[in-house]
Motif scaffolding. Structure first.
Motif, PDB file in Angstrom:
ATOM      1  N   PHE A   1      14.081  10.349 -21.948  1.00  0.00           N
ATOM      2  CA  PHE A   1      13.105  10.244 -23.031  1.00  0.00           C
ATOM      3  C   PHE A   1      13.563  11.070 -24.227  1.00  0.00           C
TER       4      PHE A   1
ATOM      5  N   CYS B   1      12.459  13.627 -26.643  1.00  0.00           N
ATOM      6  CA  CYS B   1      11.398  14.648 -26.655  1.00  0.00           C
ATOM      7  C   CYS B   1      11.918  15.807 -27.487  1.00  0.00           C
TER       8      CYS B   1
ATOM      9  N   ARG C   1       9.390  22.332 -26.605  1.00  0.00           N
ATOM     10  CA  ARG C   1       9.504  20.896 -26.856  1.00  0.00           C
ATOM     11  C   ARG C   1       8.120  20.284 -27.020  1.00  0.00           C
TER      12      ARG C   1
ATOM     13  N   HIS D   1       5.389  17.582 -26.332  1.00  0.00           N
ATOM     14  CA  HIS D   1       5.066  16.805 -25.130  1.00  0.00           C
ATOM     15  C   HIS D   1       5.602  17.435 -23.851  1.00  0.00           C
ATOM     16  N   LEU D   2       5.765  18.754 -23.828  1.00  0.00           N
ATOM     17  CA  LEU D   2       6.204  19.453 -22.620  1.00  0.00           C
ATOM     18  C   LEU D   2       5.458  20.772 -22.530  1.00  0.00           C
TER      19      LEU D   2
ATOM     20  N   SER E   1       4.721  16.500 -18.925  1.00  0.00           N
ATOM     21  CA  SER E   1       5.357  15.875 -20.076  1.00  0.00           C
ATOM     22  C   SER E   1       4.721  14.513 -20.283  1.00  0.00           C
TER      23      SER E   1
ATOM     24  N   TRP F   1       3.644   9.325 -22.619  1.00  0.00           N
ATOM     25  CA  TRP F   1       4.720   8.354 -22.772  1.00  0.00           C
ATOM     26  C   TRP F   1       4.197   6.930 -22.607  1.00  0.00           C
TER      27      TRP F   1
ATOM     28  N   LEU G   1      14.845  14.997 -20.702  1.00  0.00           N
ATOM     29  CA  LEU G   1      14.328  15.036 -22.071  1.00  0.00           C
ATOM     30  C   LEU G   1      15.461  15.398 -23.021  1.00  0.00           C
TER      31      LEU G   1
ATOM     32  N   THR H   1       1.510  10.664 -18.301  1.00  0.00           N
ATOM     33  CA  THR H   1       1.899  12.072 -18.307  1.00  0.00           C
ATOM     34  C   THR H   1       2.494  12.376 -16.937  1.00  0.00           C
TER      35      THR H   1
ATOM     36  N   HIS I   1      12.830   5.059 -27.268  1.00  0.00           N
ATOM     37  CA  HIS I   1      12.469   6.457 -27.025  1.00  0.00           C
ATOM     38  C   HIS I   1      12.409   6.711 -25.521  1.00  0.00           C
ATOM     39  N   TYR I   2      12.605   5.632 -24.761  1.00  0.00           N
ATOM     40  CA  TYR I   2      12.580   5.653 -23.299  1.00  0.00           C
ATOM     41  C   TYR I   2      13.716   4.767 -22.825  1.00  0.00           C
TER      42      TYR I   2
END
Length: 110
Positions: free
Chosen positions: A6, A8, A17, A19-20, A30, A33, A50, A82, A105-106
């Motif tokens: 991802f 991140c 980071r 989203h962590l 995380s 998504w 990440l 998540t 992004h994934y």
């Protein structure tokens, strides 16, 4: 074992980071998504990496201990995932694998 990568990025203030988040029990969460629930299920016991960008190696990696489906906080029609992760130092420095088009992004399951 399934893996996923991802994008991140680091927070603007350099404190961590986006989203962590570290949890009180030592695990990490995380998310949020945009990942199909089927992919989240396949990632159970697998690894999430990440990255700041697809061209940089991973700055964080963790084993997937669980996941939660959440509504999109922006009110979108797609739910978000998540992940709950156990961090491992040896999962840093891993190259991006999987889907790498400009909009990715994934990575998808790799």
């Amino acid at each position: 074992m399934a893996d996923a990568h991802f994008i991140c990025r680091k927070s603007e203030d350099g404190s961590g980071r986006l989203h962590l988040e570290k949890q009180d029990d030592g695990t990490w969460t995380s998310g949020l998504w945009l990942v199909p629930v089927e992919d989240a299920e396949k990632l159970m016991g697998g690894i999430v990496y990440l990255h700041d960008t697809k061209k940089t190696t991973s700055g964080f990696g963790g084993k997937v201990l669980g996941y939660e489906v959440r509504p999109d906080p922006a009110g979108g029609k797609h739910n978000r995932i998540t992940f709950r992760l156990a961090a491992f130092q040896g999962m840093r420095g891993v190259k991006w694998r999987g889907r790498s088009d400009v909009y990715a992004h994934y990575s998808g399951i790799v």
